[in-house]
Enzyme design. Structure first.
Site, PDB file in Angstrom:
ATOM      1  N   TYR A 126       9.899  18.009 -26.124  1.00  0.00           N
ATOM      2  CA  TYR A 126       9.478  17.594 -27.457  1.00  0.00           C
ATOM      3  C   TYR A 126       8.593  18.689 -28.052  1.00  0.00           C
ATOM      4  O   TYR A 126       7.737  19.266 -27.381  1.00  0.00           O
ATOM      5  CB  TYR A 126       8.719  16.271 -27.364  1.00  0.00           C
ATOM      6  N   ASP A 145       7.730  12.048 -18.757  1.00  0.00           N
ATOM      7  CA  ASP A 145       7.742  11.474 -20.099  1.00  0.00           C
ATOM      8  C   ASP A 145       8.940  10.532 -20.162  1.00  0.00           C
ATOM      9  O   ASP A 145      10.095  10.960 -20.190  1.00  0.00           O
ATOM     10  CB  ASP A 145       7.867  12.593 -21.144  1.00  0.00           C
TER      11      ASP A 145
END
Length: 393
Positions: A112, A184
């Site tokens: 990300y 994550d």
């Protein structure tokens, strides 16, 4: 017998997931019996005598509403300690503060954009070293481990290229090396994937996304596998102050209660949209873990319950202009950043969520200018597909 069964059921570890998201780690409010956790809008708590209190002193350290959320987070990820933060990035910041100058981090290369920005533009100046690796071949991780490696940062599925990482294989590589494995789990959610069950030490969520689920809160979460690590993270949370407020904690906790229902529908719609896109003549490549064309389809089946609502695709023309025109024509899908809400969103990673990654790095990873990322919501799939069809025309 019934009383004995209920006593056992209160232990969230024996609950099934649909029960756990509602009852896991939760208790009726003791003073009034309120079934729903109250929003404790208070900064401080009265003490009976100096240092003698009910367990709450100051809301930065602990707040009953946030505590209810944190207990729920630990429950749904099968961890020992949950922590709630003001954003997903605040949660990542907390993990990195476990480290010391000179320590090294190995991270998946397709990160990300906000995580990549934090790693390279904030923490590198504090003498942390970050090595970005394609985790398709986990043996590449082993080649990068040094005596100073202290953390392996995993994102699976990745954002926005939907690459998968074999969590168990990464855990096996780190075993016995004084290296933490953090995952994550934002895209998958604990409904689809539970990294702690596969040996991970820390699970991180942008709770803004599927856990909150309604695009009305910014929040982050950590869950630690064991109590000792959880206490270390809690100290950093308390000392740094990146906590989630009580009202936002309430909103995330409310979202978690419908997580299983929503993510199941996201997954059903995600598959329908992915199959539609794969058959469309204007589309070049569709990236969705539930398609047999995904290079890691077998891994997805082995470590995920279903495949989620995130779909990325490119155009046969390869033109950025075609992606932009398509996005501007959408009516049911909303052109916006973020993901995981009940409504469907569409995003152009190169110009939006991943613009902070240098263009040459994006090109190297495969985040092309014609790449579109869809967060498929829980509307009727027929309406979503009709909207995509109009946008292609």
């Amino acid at each position: 017998m019934l009383d004995c069964y209920m006593d056992t059921l209160v232990n969230y570890k024996v609950m099934n997931f649909n029960t756990k998201v509602i009852h896991g780690g939760q208790h009726h409010e003791s003073a009034t019996g309120s079934v729903n956790v109250p929003v404790f809008l208070t900064s401080t708590f009265a003490q009976k005598s100096p240092g003698v209190h009910s367990g709450y002193e100051y809301s930065r350290a602990a707040n009953p509403t946030r505590q209810a959320l944190e207990d729920s987070l630990a429950s749904i990820e099968n961890g020992a300690r949950g922590l709630a933060f003001g954003s997903g990035l605040a949660a990542i910041d907390c993990v990195l503060k476990l480290l010391n100058p000179g320590d090294e981090v190995i991270a998946v290369d397709d990160l990300y954009g906000g995580t990549y920005r934090m790693f390279t533009r904030l923490f590198e100046k504090y003498q942390l070293k970050f090595t970005f690796v394609n985790f398709d071949d986990v043996s590449k991780i082993e080649d990068k481990i040094t005596a100073k490696t202290r953390l392996i940062w995993v994102e699976t599925p990745t954002n926005p290229l939907m690459k998968l990482v074999d969590i168990k294989a990464v855990v096996d590589i780190a075993k016995g090396k004084d290296i933490l494995v953090a995952v994550d789990n934002t895209f998958a959610t604990p409904y689809l994937q539970r990294p702690i069950d596969m040996g991970a030490d820390i699970v991180m969520h942008s709770a803004t996304k599927y856990l909150g689920g309604h695009s009305d809160v910014i929040a982050g979460a950590l869950v630690a596998k064991d109590a000792e690590l959880g206490e270390k993270l809690h100290f950093i949370q308390f000392a740094s102050g990146g906590i989630l407020g009580p009202h936002d904690s309430y909103l995330v906790l409310r979202g978690i209660k419908t997580l299983a229902l929503r993510v199941q529908r996201h997954s059903e719609n995600g598959m329908a949209v992915a199959e539609y896109l794969e058959s469309h003549p204007a589309v070049d490549k569709v990236i969705y873990p539930g398609l047999k064309s995904h290079p890691q389809y077998e891994l997805a089946k082995s470590q995920m319950k279903d495949f989620g609502g995130m779909v990325s695709f490119t155009f046969k023309s390869g033109k950025k202009e075609d992606a932009i025109t398509f996005l501007e024509k959408l009516k049911v899908f909303t052109l916006a950043e973020s993901l995981g809400g009940v409504e469907s969103l569409a995003n152009h990673p190169a110009l939006m969520t991943h613009a902070s990654i240098p263009a040459e790095k994006r090109a190297e990873l495969g985040i092309t200018d014609d790449l579109v990322r869809l967060s498929v919501g829980i509307e009727d799939a027929e309406d979503l597909i009709a909207d995509l069809e109009r946008a292609f025309s």
